[in-house]
Design a protein around this motif. Structure first.
Motif, PDB file in Angstrom:
ATOM      1  N   ASN A   1       0.741  -1.090   0.016  1.00  0.00           N
ATOM      2  CA  ASN A   1      -0.130  -0.049   0.095  1.00  0.00           C
ATOM      3  C   ASN A   1       0.875   1.300   0.051  1.00  0.00           C
ATOM      4  O   ASN A   1       0.161   2.467  -0.193  1.00  0.00           O
ATOM      5  N   ILE A   2       2.083   1.214   0.334  1.00  0.00           N
ATOM      6  CA  ILE A   2       3.078   2.594   0.380  1.00  0.00           C
ATOM      7  C   ILE A   2       3.490   2.991  -0.845  1.00  0.00           C
ATOM      8  O   ILE A   2       3.509   4.173  -1.064  1.00  0.00           O
TER       9      ILE A   2
ATOM     10  N   VAL B   1      -5.503   1.690  11.155  1.00  0.00           N
ATOM     11  CA  VAL B   1      -5.669   2.767  11.737  1.00  0.00           C
ATOM     12  C   VAL B   1      -6.564   3.836  11.014  1.00  0.00           C
ATOM     13  O   VAL B   1      -7.191   4.712  11.413  1.00  0.00           O
ATOM     14  N   GLY B   2      -6.084   4.024   9.440  1.00  0.00           N
ATOM     15  CA  GLY B   2      -6.581   4.897   8.697  1.00  0.00           C
ATOM     16  C   GLY B   2      -7.733   4.411   8.003  1.00  0.00           C
ATOM     17  O   GLY B   2      -8.433   5.318   7.418  1.00  0.00           O
ATOM     18  N   TYR B   3      -8.149   3.169   8.161  1.00  0.00           N
ATOM     19  CA  TYR B   3      -9.020   2.653   7.201  1.00  0.00           C
ATOM     20  C   TYR B   3     -10.374   3.303   7.189  1.00  0.00           C
ATOM     21  O   TYR B   3     -11.264   3.665   6.438  1.00  0.00           O
ATOM     22  N   GLY B   4     -10.972   3.460   8.515  1.00  0.00           N
ATOM     23  CA  GLY B   4     -12.099   4.026   8.924  1.00  0.00           C
ATOM     24  C   GLY B   4     -12.239   5.548   8.631  1.00  0.00           C
ATOM     25  O   GLY B   4     -13.698   6.057   9.091  1.00  0.00           O
TER      26      GLY B   4
ATOM     27  N   GLU C   1      -4.848   4.888   1.433  1.00  0.00           N
ATOM     28  CA  GLU C   1      -4.517   6.005   2.441  1.00  0.00           C
ATOM     29  C   GLU C   1      -3.336   7.010   2.367  1.00  0.00           C
ATOM     30  O   GLU C   1      -3.550   8.276   2.632  1.00  0.00           O
ATOM     31  N   SER C   2      -2.217   6.597   1.640  1.00  0.00           N
ATOM     32  CA  SER C   2      -1.268   7.370   1.337  1.00  0.00           C
ATOM     33  C   SER C   2      -1.723   8.732   0.380  1.00  0.00           C
ATOM     34  O   SER C   2      -1.383   9.535   0.465  1.00  0.00           O
TER      35      SER C   2
ATOM     36  N   VAL D   1      -8.053  11.591  -4.954  1.00  0.00           N
ATOM     37  CA  VAL D   1      -8.045  10.253  -4.507  1.00  0.00           C
ATOM     38  C   VAL D   1      -8.505   9.227  -5.691  1.00  0.00           C
ATOM     39  O   VAL D   1      -7.732   8.147  -6.125  1.00  0.00           O
ATOM     40  N   ILE D   2      -9.562   9.824  -6.112  1.00  0.00           N
ATOM     41  CA  ILE D   2     -10.281   8.816  -6.996  1.00  0.00           C
ATOM     42  C   ILE D   2      -9.630   8.729  -8.437  1.00  0.00           C
ATOM     43  O   ILE D   2      -9.386   7.786  -8.998  1.00  0.00           O
TER      44      ILE D   2
END
Length: 481
Positions: free
Chosen positions: A185-186, A316-319, A360-361, A373-374
């Motif tokens: 994911n990074i 931690v950031g998902y929600g 997330e990043s 983001v999209i």
């Protein structure tokens, strides 16, 4: 010994091992035993909550996606069966298990020698992301050192990217001195930075498309709970286009809408619990940093050369609102793109629920600008579909060889979350070629990035914060700075 290690970790699982690691790290950071214990408990509870929600919701969303696919009549030969099979194969291969042990030691050494300012062992469960690439390489080359070297190199450049985004990520998600460092994911930080000037040129930075803007403009209809209902209705209808006149179809559509709304409502609550595991640790790090900064008359964390970061699970950031909304919106978009993309052979299915992890990043770098983001997701994950298509034969052979079961009737499989990674695929291609020129080029680029990060870290962080501030949105909560 490696087999016993595998059995040990498989027996206890992430919900036990990670809290133990958190407890040890908390004590090392001089937290009182009571606080250290609560941090460990919150980590275990949070991970358990994530597991329950995702395990329950994955088959639900997968069923709707499969219906959407079946109604189009388009068949793609490579099917995404989720990241779990890749994780299982990683722990079943000798190279993967070796890296789990050697890599953990390497992570300590890299941190204590100052090569990285990210303490990776706090997120050791995501090491399977490095292990899977070494596993694939060993399956292809049968070369132990090339395969182990690939996993180690993936770790090195992941730590560089994790540190590049660290200040931005910790500011946005509200836990100081933390960052995420999952290799799968990074890499999204790369398109997030490179493509941002293009989106600004197109005026995307002037579009106030954030969770806060939704609430201000649409009131109750801008709440994550209500957005979950709306998005659920849209996805549900797309999955039942040919049967919209039936009661059964509308029953499924409305149930899916409520279920998606539940995920978007409950997940932030679980995320808050999980974040409590890392907040005391991050505060302890910040307290020590400020003490050192006062001793050297340096208060600004941007210019603090000694500042370091705790690697945290990307759960931690998902929600977070912009993260989960962007990820859910991308689900039907990526399915449609998979159909229309020329030459693509991959059908993303099970790992679509991982899209909030995957963005997330991008969310942190764009300061929650959902439109950006999209747009980034469409570009990057579309290229990723080609990477997954190319790797399909290797991935299928490797995971079946190392013990993962392939569903009946499916010839080629992949993991959209693990394999749809353009940069990782290029590095993999360089290493399995055994060509010293290509491998050397990868190493040279890494060393250049590391040099730039060590010499210009404050300038890089300042640039990313200025870039984020160009977006036409206000801080949507205390987490955004």
């Amino acid at each position: 010994m490696l087999k016993q290690i595998s059995q040990f970790f498989n027996a206890f699982g992430a919900t036990v091992i990670v809290p133990i690691m958190i407890f040890v790290i908390a004590l090392f950071l001089k937290l009182k035993p009571k606080k250290a214990m609560m941090s460990a408990f919150y980590a275990g509870v949070g991970l358990t909550g994530f597991s329950w929600i995702i395990n329950e919701f994955t088959p639900i969303v997968t069923k709707v996606i499969r219906q959407m696919v079946n109604q189009t009549g388009i068949k793609l030969p490579v099917v995404d069966i989720g990241w779990q099979a890749g994780s299982l194969a990683s722990f079943g291969s000798p190279v993967g298990l070796t890296f789990f042990v050697v890599g953990l030691i390497a992570e300590f050494i890299l941190f204590w020698t100052g090569i990285t300012k990210v303490f990776m062992p706090s997120n050791l469960w995501n090491n399977f992301g490095f292990m899977i690439w070494g596993t694939l390489a060993f399956y292809v080359t049968h070369n132990w050192w090339i395969s182990l070297g690939l996993s180690f190199f993936m770790l090195l450049y992941t730590l560089v990217l994790a540190e590049i985004q660290a200040d931005r990520w910790s500011r946005y998600y509200g836990i100081e001195n933390t960052t995420v460092s999952a290799v799968q994911n990074i890499v999204q930080v790369i398109p997030a930075i490179i493509l941002d000037p293009l989106w600004n040129l197109l005026g995307f930075n002037k579009v106030n498309l954030t969770p806060k803007a939704f609430k201000e403009k649409f009131g109750v209809f801008g709440e994550p709970t209500t957005l979950g209902i709306i998005l659920g209705l849209i996805i549900g209808i797309l999955g039942n286009l040919t049967t919209l006149t039936t009661t059964k179809a509308w029953g499924q559509i409305l149930k899916f809408a409520v279920e998606l709304s539940a995920v978007m409502t409950i997940f932030p609550l679980v995320t808050n619990v999980f974040a409590k595991a890392f907040t005391p640790l991050a505060e302890s790090i910040d307290k020590d940093r400020k003490k050192q900064a006062q001793d050297t008359k340096l208060e600004d964390p941007i210019h603090d050369k000694h500042r370091w970061f705790l690697a945290v699970d990307d759960g931690v950031g998902y929600g977070e609102s912009a993260t989960i909304i962007s990820g859910i919106i991308l689900i039907p978009i990526m399915v449609i793109i998979a159909f229309i993309l020329p030459g693509n052979k991959t059908l993303p299915v099970v790992d679509l629920i991982s899209l909030p992890f995957m963005v997330e990043s991008i969310v942190a770098v764009t300061k929650g600008n959902i439109l950006k983001v999209i747009a980034n997701g469409i570009v990057w994950f579309s290229i990723g579909l080609y990477a997954a298509s190319w790797l399909a034969n290797i991935y299928t052979g490797a995971i079946s060889h190392y013990g993962a079961a392939i569903p009946t009737g499916i010839v080629l499989v992949t993991s959209f979350n693990l394999m749809a990674r353009p940069i990782n695929a290029l590095v993999f291609a360089a290493f399995i070629s055994k060509n010293p020129i290509w491998i050397g080029l990868c190493i040279a680029i890494y060393l250049l990035l590391l040099f730039a990060l060590r010499k210009y870290r404050p300038q890089i962080w300042t640039y990313l914060n200025n870039m984020a501030d160009k977006n036409n949105n206000q801080a949507k909560s205390k987490t955004v700075k």
